[in-house]
Design a protein around this motif. Structure first.
Motif, PDB file in Angstrom:
ATOM      1  N   THR A   6       0.809  -1.225   0.000  1.00  0.00           N
ATOM      2  CA  THR A   6       0.000   0.000   0.000  1.00  0.00           C
ATOM      3  C   THR A   6       0.842   1.274   0.000  1.00  0.00           C
ATOM      4  O   THR A   6       0.288   2.366  -0.113  1.00  0.00           O
ATOM      5  N   GLU A   7       2.150   1.154   0.098  1.00  0.00           N
ATOM      6  CA  GLU A   7       3.008   2.334   0.211  1.00  0.00           C
ATOM      7  C   GLU A   7       2.873   3.259  -1.000  1.00  0.00           C
ATOM      8  O   GLU A   7       2.779   4.484  -0.860  1.00  0.00           O
ATOM      9  N   ASN A   8       2.856   2.692  -2.189  1.00  0.00           N
ATOM     10  CA  ASN A   8       2.740   3.513  -3.403  1.00  0.00           C
ATOM     11  C   ASN A   8       1.408   4.251  -3.454  1.00  0.00           C
ATOM     12  O   ASN A   8       1.347   5.427  -3.844  1.00  0.00           O
ATOM     13  N   LEU A   9       0.334   3.570  -3.065  1.00  0.00           N
ATOM     14  CA  LEU A   9      -0.981   4.207  -3.047  1.00  0.00           C
ATOM     15  C   LEU A   9      -1.023   5.338  -2.023  1.00  0.00           C
ATOM     16  O   LEU A   9      -1.558   6.428  -2.306  1.00  0.00           O
ATOM     17  N   ILE A  10      -0.465   5.095  -0.841  1.00  0.00           N
ATOM     18  CA  ILE A  10      -0.425   6.120   0.205  1.00  0.00           C
ATOM     19  C   ILE A  10       0.319   7.355  -0.291  1.00  0.00           C
ATOM     20  O   ILE A  10      -0.147   8.492  -0.147  1.00  0.00           O
ATOM     21  N   ASN A  11       1.475   7.141  -0.904  1.00  0.00           N
ATOM     22  CA  ASN A  11       2.264   8.267  -1.405  1.00  0.00           C
ATOM     23  C   ASN A  11       1.553   9.011  -2.539  1.00  0.00           C
ATOM     24  O   ASN A  11       1.624  10.242  -2.625  1.00  0.00           O
ATOM     25  N   PHE A  12       0.866   8.265  -3.400  1.00  0.00           N
ATOM     26  CA  PHE A  12       0.139   8.894  -4.505  1.00  0.00           C
ATOM     27  C   PHE A  12      -0.958   9.815  -3.972  1.00  0.00           C
ATOM     28  O   PHE A  12      -1.086  10.975  -4.394  1.00  0.00           O
ATOM     29  N   LEU A  13      -1.763   9.307  -3.042  1.00  0.00           N
ATOM     30  CA  LEU A  13      -2.860  10.103  -2.489  1.00  0.00           C
ATOM     31  C   LEU A  13      -2.332  11.317  -1.718  1.00  0.00           C
ATOM     32  O   LEU A  13      -2.881  12.418  -1.818  1.00  0.00           O
ATOM     33  N   GLN A  14      -1.267  11.113  -0.979  1.00  0.00           N
ATOM     34  CA  GLN A  14      -0.697  12.212  -0.202  1.00  0.00           C
ATOM     35  C   GLN A  14      -0.127  13.295  -1.116  1.00  0.00           C
ATOM     36  O   GLN A  14      -0.334  14.493  -0.879  1.00  0.00           O
ATOM     37  N   SER A  15       0.567  12.879  -2.181  1.00  0.00           N
ATOM     38  CA  SER A  15       1.119  13.850  -3.129  1.00  0.00           C
ATOM     39  C   SER A  15       0.009  14.629  -3.833  1.00  0.00           C
ATOM     40  O   SER A  15       0.107  15.846  -4.012  1.00  0.00           O
ATOM     41  N   TRP A  16      -1.061  13.934  -4.224  1.00  0.00           N
ATOM     42  CA  TRP A  16      -2.196  14.608  -4.858  1.00  0.00           C
ATOM     43  C   TRP A  16      -2.784  15.649  -3.910  1.00  0.00           C
ATOM     44  O   TRP A  16      -3.113  16.769  -4.319  1.00  0.00           O
TER      45      TRP A  16
END
Length: 405
Positions: free
Chosen positions: A159-169
């Motif tokens: 889930t790390e990539n998804l977490i980073n994607f949402l946070q960056s957005w």
């Protein structure tokens, strides 16, 4: 000009969080402030007294109105219980904000999202601030996945990539990114595409009479070096190392106060039994004030991971308020803050041996030098961390946004 402000956070009074002081001060200055939050439950393992699943869901205090949302309270510190609280808050928030934004479009100037854990309150801030037609100020208080990895001691491979994607957005689409440290502000400027970047320190909610501190300092004759830790007794706080370092010190005239509760409180209390260790548990403000009066050094430890080191924990602001020097075992913003402003002693490494050396160094510092460092800490608090100073910062940001239109 008085502003109309929405403040969105899972936590608010009677839960003790630093943004409470800013909200109250902005309202006291005549601004119209609406807080959208949950029924209070933080660290109570249920609802606070006076609140149930039946509410109350709305409260008014002069220029401040509080909308509380139904949630599943945190019943323990297990990850499933925390997840259920987060999930229920996001479901309630979406439903409430959808109708609220339709009914109150063009009625507010600013929408402030307090992005501690869970950090994703800023996603709703981006979406619903647009529907309300208000500027979105996203106040970064925590960074995932690092915060989860250090506190829950879990790896998040899938889930790390998804977490980073949402946070960056979330960061990239805010109108203003608010940082509570200089280091975090520099990082966000270099790594995000937000329209505007500002520093907004966390204020200290309570006040403390510094005259009492001076009276005690001037009459204290006890040769014992008293070190105090205040805060959560949980993972990522380096408490095993801190307590172990105290016991390793050859000087037996060193004691530590541990004030707080948390997921590791009972296990650590059973593990470390010594007359040099004082376990106080959760204390009222007046009791913390009394302990601070007899304290020579506060101590702070944080096991940061990557970007999490950019966060400046609110505990340090509170320590500065009490006007005593600080022993710091951490990296990044915390270490830089103590070292740059000469507010205490920092450890070269985050390990027990380095802590022992720092404590021995603290014991060798004479009273006059301790008082000088404590005075610098109190002055920094007065100039940066009071509710009045932080509200001044916030209102200046509002003014700059109005002038940009």
């Amino acid at each position: 000009m008085k502003d109309k402000i929405i403040f969105f956070s899972p936590y608010y009074d009677p839960e003790s969080f630093p943004h409470n002081a800013l909200i109250d001060e902005l309202a006291n200055r005549g601004n119209s402030v609406s807080v959208i939050t949950s029924l209070p439950n933080y660290r109570k393992y249920g609802f606070y007294r006076g609140y149930t699943i039946a509410g109350p869901y709305f409260e008014r205090k002069k220029n401040l109105q509080i909308f509380r949302l139904p949630i599943i309270p945190r019943l323990n510190d297990k990850i499933y219980s925390i997840f259920l609280f987060y999930l229920s808050f996001f479901i309630s928030s979406f439903i409430f904000l959808f109708f609220f934004s339709i009914l109150f479009r063009n009625k507010y100037n600013y929408f402030i999202s307090f992005c501690g854990s869970p950090v994703y309150t800023g996603i709703y801030g981006n979406i619903f601030s647009k529907l309300i037609n208000a500027k979105h100020l996203l106040w970064v208080q925590d960074i995932w996945p690092e915060a989860i990895q250090t506190t829950q001691k879990k790896k998040l491979r899938y889930t790390e990539n998804l977490i980073n994607f949402l946070q960056s957005w979330m960061w990239n689409n805010a109108d203003v990114l608010l940082s509570q440290s200089n280091e975090l502000n520099s990082f966000l400027k270099q790594n995000t595409y937000a329209k505007k970047f500002e520093i907004l320190f966390n204020p200290v909610r309570e006040v403390f009479d510094s005259k009492k501190m001076l009276e005690i300092d001037n009459c204290k004759t006890n040769e014992t070096l008293i070190i105090t830790y205040m805060g959560a007794i949980g993972a990522g706080k380096f408490l095993n190392e801190i307590i172990g370092a105290i016991l390793l010190c050859k000087n037996s005239n060193i004691e530590i106060n541990l004030c707080g509760t948390g997921s590791e409180y009972e296990s650590l209390k059973k593990k470390y039994v010594s007359n040099r260790i004082k376990w106080h548990g959760w204390l009222e403000k007046k009791d913390l004030d009394q302990i601070s009066l007899m304290t020579d050094f506060f101590i702070f430890g944080l096991n940061t991971l990557n970007r999490q080191s950019l966060i400046l924990p609110s505990k340090l602001q509170t320590y500065c308020m009490y006007g005593k020097p600080i022993i710091c075992c951490s990296d990044g913003a915390s270490k830089s803050f103590i070292k740059k402003n000469n507010l205490g002693i920092v450890c070269d490494k985050k390990d027990k041996r380095s802590l022992v050396d720092a404590i021995h160094q603290a014991a060798l510092i004479d009273k006059s030098d301790r008082l000088k460092m404590g005075k610098l800490a109190r002055e920094y608090y007065n100039n940066n961390f009071t509710r009045e100073k932080v509200a001044d910062q916030c209102e200046k940001i509002f003014k700059d946004l109005r002038e940009e239109k």
